[in-house]
Design a protein around this motif. Sequence first.
Motif, mmCIF file in Angstrom:
data_model
loop_
_atom_site.group_PDB
_atom_site.id
_atom_site.type_symbol
_atom_site.label_atom_id
_atom_site.label_comp_id
_atom_site.label_asym_id
_atom_site.label_seq_id
_atom_site.Cartn_x
_atom_site.Cartn_y
_atom_site.Cartn_z
ATOM 1 N N ALA A 290 86.265 39.443 40.726
ATOM 2 C CA ALA A 290 85.480 39.159 41.931
ATOM 3 C C ALA A 290 84.148 38.475 41.617
ATOM 4 C CB ALA A 290 85.236 40.449 42.712
ATOM 5 N N SER A 291 83.579 38.760 40.466
ATOM 6 C CA SER A 291 82.247 38.207 40.161
ATOM 7 C C SER A 291 82.281 36.919 39.333
ATOM 8 C CB SER A 291 81.410 39.252 39.437
ATOM 9 O OG SER A 291 81.992 39.562 38.175
ATOM 10 N N ARG A 292 83.464 36.451 38.948
ATOM 11 C CA ARG A 292 83.529 35.241 38.094
ATOM 12 C C ARG A 292 82.918 34.018 38.773
ATOM 13 N NH1 ARG A 292 89.367 34.432 35.540
ATOM 14 N NH2 ARG A 292 89.728 33.913 37.700
ATOM 15 N N ASN A 293 83.119 33.883 40.048
ATOM 16 C CA ASN A 293 82.639 32.699 40.755
ATOM 17 C C ASN A 293 81.432 32.987 41.639
ATOM 18 O OD1 ASN A 293 84.658 31.059 39.658
ATOM 19 N ND2 ASN A 293 86.125 31.818 41.162
ATOM 20 N N ALA A 294 80.775 34.132 41.426
ATOM 21 C CA ALA A 294 79.643 34.516 42.257
ATOM 22 C C ALA A 294 78.464 33.560 42.120
ATOM 23 C CB ALA A 294 79.205 35.939 41.923
ATOM 24 N N ARG A 295 78.288 32.953 40.963
ATOM 25 C CA ARG A 295 77.127 32.083 40.737
ATOM 26 C C ARG A 295 77.417 30.604 40.953
ATOM 27 N NH1 ARG A 295 74.554 34.989 35.439
ATOM 28 N NH2 ARG A 295 74.060 36.919 36.500
#
Length: 184
Positions: free
Chosen positions: A175-180
Amino acid sequence: MARPSGPALGGIGLIVLCFAASAVLRAGDAGWAWAEEAAHTVGAPAAPPPDKDALLATIRDREAQLDAEEKRLADRRQTLGVAEAKLAEQLAAFGKAQANLEKTLALADGAAEKDLSRMTTVYENMKPADAAKIFEKMDVKFAAGLLARMRPDTAAQVLTGMSPEAAYAVTVTIASRNARVPTQ
């Protein structure tokens, strides 16, 4: 209105006399002698005739200096030409090496992608409980990468077979791989 001829002829006569004197001065050694006489007559100091040998020696020295400078510049031009040729050769070799490296990297990326696709297919075809045991032992980032590539229904079954802590860690990582990543 009539012009007086006397003063005008006197002015023209003076100009003609100056031209004649100039011609005599240019005539050579006789001109120098006449100029010296004229200078003594008027009272001005006579200019010494230039020393022709000294003048010729000065001209020759300057010519030698110019020849040396021309040779130095020619040598420099040749050195720069050789350096430019070597640089062009090195740039061509660099371009070729870069193209080869890009080709190798593309092959490696293709091979890695092929390997990951194959492993994803392997885990998708395993029993979910067996795959879950293996996924729990994997590095979280690697497991998240493989699970993200799997069909959602198969990935859900594998996550169900994992411990809650491991399933949570993998889920947060995916879930956080593409957060940035910028959205615009």
